[in-house]
Design a protein around this motif. Structure first.
Motif, PDB file in Angstrom:
ATOM      1  N   PHE A  86       0.787  -1.227   0.000  1.00  0.00           N
ATOM      2  CA  PHE A  86       0.000   0.000   0.000  1.00  0.00           C
ATOM      3  C   PHE A  86       0.826   1.287   0.000  1.00  0.00           C
ATOM      4  N   GLY A  87       2.137   1.181   0.027  1.00  0.00           N
ATOM      5  CA  GLY A  87       2.956   2.379  -0.085  1.00  0.00           C
ATOM      6  C   GLY A  87       3.776   2.695   1.156  1.00  0.00           C
ATOM      7  N   LEU A  88       4.643   3.703   1.021  1.00  0.00           N
ATOM      8  CA  LEU A  88       5.611   4.023   2.072  1.00  0.00           C
ATOM      9  C   LEU A  88       4.947   4.504   3.359  1.00  0.00           C
ATOM     10  N   PHE A 451       5.038  12.152  -0.109  1.00  0.00           N
ATOM     11  CA  PHE A 451       3.776  11.412  -0.127  1.00  0.00           C
ATOM     12  C   PHE A 451       3.351  11.116  -1.562  1.00  0.00           C
ATOM     13  N   THR A 452       2.850   9.939  -1.792  1.00  0.00           N
ATOM     14  CA  THR A 452       2.084   9.666  -3.001  1.00  0.00           C
ATOM     15  C   THR A 452       0.682  10.229  -2.779  1.00  0.00           C
ATOM     16  N   LYS A 453      -0.166  10.178  -3.792  1.00  0.00           N
ATOM     17  CA  LYS A 453      -1.537  10.676  -3.621  1.00  0.00           C
ATOM     18  C   LYS A 453      -2.267   9.881  -2.538  1.00  0.00           C
ATOM     19  N   PHE A 459      -2.507  10.474   5.228  1.00  0.00           N
ATOM     20  CA  PHE A 459      -1.988  11.448   6.199  1.00  0.00           C
ATOM     21  C   PHE A 459      -3.084  12.422   6.614  1.00  0.00           C
ATOM     22  N   ALA A 460      -3.902  12.877   5.641  1.00  0.00           N
ATOM     23  CA  ALA A 460      -4.987  13.815   5.950  1.00  0.00           C
ATOM     24  C   ALA A 460      -5.997  13.179   6.909  1.00  0.00           C
ATOM     25  N   VAL A 461      -6.280  11.889   6.706  1.00  0.00           N
ATOM     26  CA  VAL A 461      -7.201  11.181   7.593  1.00  0.00           C
ATOM     27  C   VAL A 461      -6.628  11.089   9.003  1.00  0.00           C
ATOM     28  N   VAL A 462      -5.314  10.784   9.110  1.00  0.00           N
ATOM     29  CA  VAL A 462      -4.655  10.687  10.414  1.00  0.00           C
ATOM     30  C   VAL A 462      -4.680  12.035  11.132  1.00  0.00           C
TER      31      VAL A 462
END
Length: 480
Positions: A86-88, A451-453, A459-462
């Motif tokens: 799912f990404g970094l 950040f990827t999209k 990150f915005a959710v966190v």
């Protein structure tokens, strides 16, 4: 004798592998089960809860086994599955969540020890007083300096700890069977849902986090594959070991309903296994359980201190944490990672002073933080099964089975997040949001995209969860 024969002589049979699996999963949480279950549900709810937990956690165990086979090069920890799938940034959240869960678990150990010693030292209270925190802090830093000198968990310590855990629990089961009262058991059957209390669903939901806590360590069962005489023995040992542990946990919690009324069990001092044994045989029962628990917890604390540091160390070696966490001492101790872990435990010990029901809070926080890496690992297993990644030469039936297993594991973990409730979810975000600074440092050191999209959305959710959590703490709508 040939080298191969010598190597085979050191391989482990199914019973030996099963014992290793059992030893890795039976920890301090089992000593708290009667009170935790009785405070939420009765006999019927407990039976349903263990059925759900047993099926769900077994699926997670199978997930880790299948990932080990399909992706054998991904061997640097649970977080690598989240990173690859799912990404970094999700990978970072998984690594930090697993580390924070280990720190919260270690804090739980000290709250439990000081609470257990409260009859001797009343100033310790429920493990949440200033004296309890000060004494715990001294020992936490004492372990830090011991480990920094190169002290490692030895096989002899493992053996002592295993006996310290299992012998008191087996004695408890025997005594509880002798003291079992069918009338008391039947009186505890419904948990009150038939007389205006919580519904059976709500009762079961209230037990879910403690079942996660007691099964922490199940993800490590597959590491024993290199010790097996036959590769297929690992699967057998995992199932046998898991079912043995499930039977022990369910027996300890359910048989307690036949010794005392549910309301009395719900108000017992922790460790409630000792309190029930005391009610059955006298004060020596409580002290016997307490002694076994303390030896067990001290050994577990050493193991989890090393493991929490290794999580940060491995992630830093991969470039997913700042470089300073990848430094080790001449005695091969990940010093900076161990220091950060110790500081994390110390911070949580301070939080204990402000928590309502410190022991339950730390147990729930430990379990809830582990859900992030569990969910992402299960999601990755489901993803590769759907996309056929790693299944080129695998029979269709095997892929279908692992697809079903991954789907059930994802559904189960999502249910656990729901069962944990909004408060713990927001508190987890409060911890994860500032921790993102470590991610930013690591990305800048690597000179890579921040950040990827998908990462930016995560990150915005966190951040949104952290803001809501802080507001909730200030206004009192979120409590610890």
């Amino acid at each position: 004798m040939s080298a191969n024969t010598l190597a085979d002589a050191h391989k482990l049979s199914v019973p030996a592998l099963t014992a290793m699996v059992v030893g890795s999963m039976v920890g301090a949480g089992v000593f708290t089960l009667p009170q935790r279950f009785a405070s939420q549900t009765g006999v019927l709810g407990a039976v349903i809860a263990w059925a759900i937990a047993g099926a769900g956690m077994l699926m997670l165990a199978f997930v880790f086994q299948s990932l080990a086979v399909r992706k054998p090069t991904l061997d640097n920890g649970v977080y690598v599955y989240a990173k690859t799938g799912f990404g970094l940034y999700p990978g970072f959240l998984s690594a930090f969540g697993f580390w924070a869960s280990a720190c919260a678990g270690n804090t739980f150990y000290w709250v439990l020890i000081t609470s257990t010693l409260a009859p001797l030292v009343p100033a310790f209270g429920e493990g949440d007083t200033i004296w309890a925190v000060l004494v715990s802090s001294v020992f936490v830093w004492g372990f830090y300096f011991l480990i920094m000198r190169g002290v490692r968990e030895a096989a002899a310590i493992n053996t002592i700890v295993t006996f310290a855990k299992l012998i008191p629990l087996l004695l408890f089961v025997i005594v509880a069977v002798v003291a079992f009262d069918p009338d008391v058991f039947l009186g505890n059957l419904t948990g009150g849902y038939d007389s205006g209390g919580d519904s059976l669903f709500e009762q079961v939901r209230g037990t879910m986090l403690v079942t996660v806590f007691v099964f922490l360590g199940i993800e490590g069962a597959s590491v024993y594959s290199r010790f097996a005489k036959k590769r297929e023995d690992v699967g057998r040992a995992t199932v046998l070991g898991f079912l043995s542990v499930l039977a022990l946990f369910a027996t300890v919690s359910i048989i307690s309903y036949g010794v005392l009324p549910m309301e009395e069990i719900a108000n017992l001092r922790q460790p409630s296994v000792g309190s029930i044994l005391e009610a059955a045989v006298g004060s020596w029962g409580a002290w016997f359980i307490s002694a076994g628990l303390i030896v067990s917890v001290l050994g577990a604390f050493l193991a989890w201190s090393l493991m929490s540091a290794e999580v940060l160390f491995a992630a830093a070696k991969d470039g997913d944490m700042p470089r300073f966490l990848a430094k080790s001492t001449p005695k091969d101790v990940p010093g900076n990672a161990l220091l950060l872990s110790t500081l994390g435990i110390q911070l949580l010990l301070v939080v204990v002073l402000f928590a309502s029901g410190a022991l339950d809070f730390m147990l729930d926080l430990t379990a809830s933080l582990s859900l992030i890496p569990f969910l992402l690992a299960a999601g990755y297993a489901l993803k590769i099964a759907v996309t056929r990644d790693g299944y080129a030469s695998v029979p269709a039936g095997v892929r279908t089975r692992e697809l079903v297993i991954g789907g059930i594991a994802v559904a189960y973990t999502l249910f656990l997040i729901f069962a944990a409730g909004t408060d713990l979810l927001l508190l987890s975000c409060v911890l994860l949001a500032p921790a993102t600074l470590l991610y930013v440092i690591a990305r800048r050191e690597q000179g890579s995209l921040l950040f990827t999209k998908a990462g930016a959305v995560t990150f915005a959710v966190v951040i949104a969860g952290a803001v809501a959590g802080v507001i909730g703490l200030v206004t009192g709508s979120v409590s610890i």
